[in-house]
Scaffold this active site. Structure first.
Site, PDB file in Angstrom:
ATOM      1  N   HIS A  56       0.819  -1.220   0.000  1.00 38.74           N
ATOM      2  CA  HIS A  56       0.000   0.000   0.000  1.00 38.74           C
ATOM      3  C   HIS A  56       0.850   1.265   0.000  1.00 38.74           C
ATOM      4  CE1 HIS A  56      -3.400  -2.561   0.849  1.00 38.74           C
ATOM      5  NE2 HIS A  56      -4.192  -1.525   0.698  1.00 38.74           N
ATOM      6  N   CYS A 112     -18.383  -2.688   3.094  1.00 34.63           N
ATOM      7  CA  CYS A 112     -17.484  -3.200   4.125  1.00 34.63           C
ATOM      8  C   CYS A 112     -18.309  -3.879   5.211  1.00 34.63           C
ATOM      9  CB  CYS A 112     -16.648  -2.057   4.704  1.00 34.63           C
ATOM     10  SG  CYS A 112     -15.218  -2.675   5.593  1.00 34.63           S
ATOM     11  N   TYR A 121      -3.089   5.299  -0.435  1.00 36.91           N
ATOM     12  CA  TYR A 121      -3.601   5.625  -1.773  1.00 36.91           C
ATOM     13  C   TYR A 121      -3.404   7.113  -2.099  1.00 36.91           C
ATOM     14  CZ  TYR A 121      -6.007   1.127  -1.256  1.00 36.91           C
ATOM     15  OH  TYR A 121      -6.305  -0.197  -1.044  1.00 36.91           O
TER      16      TYR A 121
HETATM   17 ZN    ZN Z   1     -13.571  -3.128   4.072  1.00 40.09          ZN
END
Ligand code: ZN
Length: 482
Positions: A102, A246, A168
């Protein structure tokens, strides 16, 4: 034997169809500029990962120990400089942990020529960094390094002037030199934010939330988001985003138990940075942070139904009309969200036009729009040959249908597991450690010879060969004399 020397010894000279004008014939060259890419190396989301300025293309990628590396190619004399390590990530230092990736670097060059990279973050660590008021923690520490001297990649310093929670990173420089840094402020249940710098990145204003992560009304999970941000015309920034379901562990619709890559729909918003106004595609104002309810009501571009999405690039054409690229497919492999075809949608002034069945393959990359001509440069595995091809896909009808154009780079003989077919990410492997290839977004202000960074993972190697690919194929590099 240390990792770097092992990677160098593993190098194999590979055949390439293309050729390059420099260096002169007869000198031994490699088609890749480095072979110490590590983990994913590059990805579309961390963008830009490179920039062309004053005849030099600067590129950033993740190298050994998940640290950021920067190299530079001089188009006049055909020589490479670097790679140089540009910072030290706290990720990638514990060999018992799986590769994270990441923290891949994002690059922007300021108006004075200093090169900035943002790297190393995946939500931060509660013990190290304390509470995250805008979301959760995972790992890493988002960092900001800058070159000690303008246009000089040999020496760097950390500025420590951005929160540790980001991941990100996406960086935008406006025409007046203001720098905007967009990122997710923590792990997947966190707000997306931006920070503004008016002094070439030496300081940043406080983070401003623009996408809100919060508990779902049904209380079986949380609203979460993935965003792709680009400069629009003049003072505008455009944002494409998709919705991440999520689910909580054990939630009724969750087939895994906790976080997965389930994402759906495409949304669009724009940010007038001069007047500090956010709006939807028709100009209706949006209050920040944007919630799921508001996004569905005012910012929905494409309802993907049961299909899963994965962001590509969102950008505008020369007349300021927005275009969205995303990867869309059925969830046939829950570990990775299944294979997804490159998809493309454009706003025509009245509605979003596009079709998932447009002829584009499964692959990753970026696109150009010029009137009715739409061109994608994509990296993906050719199912007929099992080789990775990096090449153009072209449309002359505003993206309704695409056909294959020139192939710029080809490598590998990747063995596809039965049932995986033409996945770029086989089910059997971690989604952050994909074999085959990884692609960056386009280099900012790209020279046609050097448009995109490609990271090849040869079968059996833990290292990636790093390529800079343009219209003449990969930008070759002289081999070191023996
Ligand atoms: Zn998630």
């Amino acid at each position: 034997m240390n990792k770097i020397s092992k990677g160098l010894l593993g190098s194999i000279f590979i055949f390439l169809a293309g050729c390059s004008p420099n260096p002169s014939n007869g000198d031994a060259t490699t088609p890749y500029f480095a072979e110490n890419g590590f983990g994913e190396g590059v990805a579309v989301v961390q963008h830009p990962a490179g920039e062309h300025v004053n005849g030099i293309t600067y590129v950033a990628y993740q190298g050994p120990n998940e640290d950021p590396y920067v190299a530079a190619y001089n188009h006049q004399n055909g020589t490479w400089n670097g790679p140089f390590q540009a910072g030290t990530s706290i990720l990638g230092k514990d060999p018992t942990k799986k590769i994270d990736s990441h923290g891949k670097p994002t690059m922007i060059i300021d108006d004075e020529g200093y090169i900035h990279i943002f790297y190393g973050g995946h939500g931060g660590d509660k013990l190290l960094h304390g509470d995250n008021s805008l979301g959760g923690h995972h790992s890493g520490e988002n960092r900001h390094a800058v070159s000690l001297n303008p246009y000089d990649i040999t020496s760097w310093r950390d500025l420590n002037n951005v929160p540790p929670f980001g991941t990100y990173n996406q960086a935008i420089k406006m025409d007046n030199g203001d720098i905007y840094l967009f990122y997710r402020h923590g792990a997947h249940r966190s707000d997306w934010v931006y920070q503004k710098s008016v002094d070439n990145g030496l300081t940043f204003a406080k983070p401003v939330s623009f996408l809100k992560s919060k508990r779902r009304d049904d209380d079986i999970g949380s609203d979460s988001w993935y965003a792709s941000v680009s400069k629009g015309l003049n003072d505008e920034i455009v944002i494409g985003f998709d919705y991440h379901y999520c689910w909580d562990r054990g939630a009724p619709r969750n087939n895994r138990g906790g976080h997965s890559t389930e994402r759906k729909n495409l949304y669009f918003a724009k940010f007038d940075t001069k007047n500090n106004i956010w709006s939807n595609v028709t100009g209706e104002a949006l209050q920040l942070p944007i919630t799921k309810d508001v996004a569905d009501e005012k910012a929905l571009a494409v309802n993907t139904g049961e299909m899963w999405t994965f962001n590509g690039m969102t950008k505008v054409d020369a007349s300021g009309m927005p275009h969205i690229n995303a990867y869309i497919g059925e969830d046939i492999g829950w570990q990775i969200g299944g294979p997804k075809h490159a998809s493309y949608f454009a706003w025509n002034g009245e509605g979003w036009v596009g079709d998932v069945k447009n002829g584009l393959p499964i692959g990753r990359g970026d696109f150009l729009v010029d009137g009715e001509s739409v061109r994608f440069l994509l990296s993906g595995i050719d199912p007929k040959t099992n080789k990775t091809k990096v090449g153009w896909w072209e449309s002359q009808n505003s993206g309704q249908s695409f056909t294959r154009g020139d192939v710029l780079l080809e490598f590998g003989d990747f063995k596809v597991a039965p049932g995986d077919e033409i996945l770029t990410r086989p089910k059997s492997l971690s989604n952050l450690d994909s074999p085959g290839s990884a692609a960056s977004a386009f280099i900012k202000n790209a020279h046609p010879d050097a448009r995109m960074i490609i990271a090849e993972k040869p079968d059996g190697s833990e290292w990636r060969r790093m390529y800079l690919v343009g219209d003449n194929g990969p930008v070759v590099r002289l081999k070191d004399p023996d």
